[in-house]
Design a protein around this motif. Structure first.
Motif, short mmCIF file in Angstrom:
data_model
loop_
_atom_site.label_atom_id
_atom_site.label_comp_id
_atom_site.label_asym_id
_atom_site.label_seq_id
_atom_site.Cartn_x
_atom_site.Cartn_y
_atom_site.Cartn_z
N THR A 1 47.57 -22.74 25.86
CA THR A 1 46.58 -23.15 26.85
C THR A 1 46.00 -22.00 27.66
O THR A 1 44.97 -22.16 28.30
N ASP A 2 46.65 -20.84 27.65
CA ASP A 2 46.21 -19.71 28.48
C ASP A 2 45.19 -18.86 27.72
O ASP A 2 45.55 -18.14 26.79
N PRO B 1 43.93 -12.07 22.20
CA PRO B 1 43.72 -13.40 22.79
C PRO B 1 42.91 -14.27 21.84
O PRO B 1 42.23 -13.76 20.94
N VAL B 2 43.00 -15.56 22.03
CA VAL B 2 42.11 -16.49 21.33
C VAL B 2 40.92 -16.68 22.26
O VAL B 2 41.01 -17.38 23.27
N THR B 3 39.81 -16.03 21.94
CA THR B 3 38.69 -15.92 22.87
C THR B 3 38.02 -17.27 23.13
O THR B 3 38.19 -18.22 22.35
N TYR C 1 46.14 -29.02 21.52
CA TYR C 1 46.77 -27.91 22.23
C TYR C 1 45.81 -27.03 23.02
O TYR C 1 46.24 -26.31 23.93
N LEU C 2 44.53 -27.06 22.68
CA LEU C 2 43.57 -26.18 23.34
C LEU C 2 42.67 -26.96 24.28
O LEU C 2 41.98 -27.89 23.85
N PRO C 3 42.64 -26.61 25.56
CA PRO C 3 41.72 -27.29 26.48
C PRO C 3 40.27 -26.93 26.15
O PRO C 3 40.00 -25.89 25.55
N PRO C 4 39.32 -27.78 26.51
CA PRO C 4 37.91 -27.48 26.23
C PRO C 4 37.45 -26.23 26.98
O PRO C 4 38.02 -25.85 28.01
N VAL C 5 36.40 -25.61 26.46
CA VAL C 5 35.85 -24.39 27.06
C VAL C 5 34.58 -24.75 27.83
O VAL C 5 33.59 -25.18 27.22
N PRO C 6 34.57 -24.60 29.15
CA PRO C 6 33.34 -24.88 29.91
C PRO C 6 32.20 -23.96 29.47
O PRO C 6 32.42 -22.81 29.08
#
Length: 243
Positions: free
Chosen positions: A85-86, A103-105, A127-132
């Motif tokens: 998540t980070d 990092p996973v950009t 597992y991955l939050p959305p990207v604003p």
């Protein structure tokens, strides 16, 4: 197909690690994949933790894949549910035949949400939050300013195909993302470059090489000169105009 055979072998070899998910992004996920030219960009989520012994086993896994066609193009970052998540965190990554930390950009995360290909397990949203949109836009502009703009002073780099190709394509994609908040493929970026005033003979040269077409192109020296002369002011204008 060599690509599907390699992916099948990779997933089979990864089974002892009990992966929770394996996803493809980039060209393989977005439908612009060119076998033998495109990288195989993967993300694997393992139960973790990735202790040194597990890392060593993953290195051996990749080393054993070397006999497979296209294995050198397979790049994989390894996440765990606790670390996924980070967005600022760097993860163990196998790329270019060695271990790195990356990092996973925000671009990769958005790709995974929009068109990630699930090779195994659960989808990326698990597992991955959305990207604003703002985070995505800020990232691509900062990447142009802080990563790509300084490299233009290194003339020798721009005599290589990979720098010309990625420099132009990444700029076009960043411009559309900054302007509209959306991602485009590399094929779409080639069309966009014409509209952005990129030197036509260089764009045509990139297109020919990327899609296996024959034809003459500019010399490496001329191509480097044209690309650097274009990208410098273009990146400066993108950064200066971004709000």
């Amino acid at each position: 197909m060599p690509t599907e055979a390699l992916l099948a072998r990779f997933l089979d070899d990864l089974t002892p690690f009990r992966p929770l998910a394996v996803w493809a992004h980039g060209s393989l996920g977005g439908g612009d994949y060119q076998e033998g030219r495109s990288d195989l960009d993967l993300i694997a989520v393992l139960p973790g933790p990735l202790i040194p012994a597990a890392v060593r086993r993953l290195i051996v896994l990749h080393q054993r894949l070397r006999a497979e066609p296209l294995a050198g193009k397979l790049h994989c970052s390894y996440l765990t549910p606790r670390t996924a998540t980070d967005p600022a965190r760097s993860h163990m990554t196998w790329a270019h035949d060695e271990v790195r930390r990356r990092p996973v950009t925000p671009v990769t995360r958005r790709e995974l949400h929009e068109f990630g290909r699930v090779l195994h397990g659960v989808p990326p949203a698990t597992y991955l939050p959305p990207v604003p949109d703002r985070e995505l836009r800020d990232f691509v502009v900062a990447d142009q300013r802080d990563t790509w703009r300084p490299t233009l002073d290194m003339e020798r780099l721009w005599k290589q195909d990979i720098w010309v190709d990625l420099g132009l394509l990444t700029f076009a994609r960043a411009t559309v993302t900054a302007r509209e908040g959306r991602l485009i493929s590399k094929r779409q970026a080639l069309t966009e470059l014409h509209a952005l005033g990129a030197p036509g003979e260089v764009v045509e040269d990139v297109t020919r090489r990327r899609y296996g077409e024959q034809g003459p192109g500019p010399s490496p020296d001329r191509r480097a000169r044209l690309t650097r002369a274009y990208l410098g002011p273009a990146i400066d204008a993108l950064v200066a105009g971004y709000r």
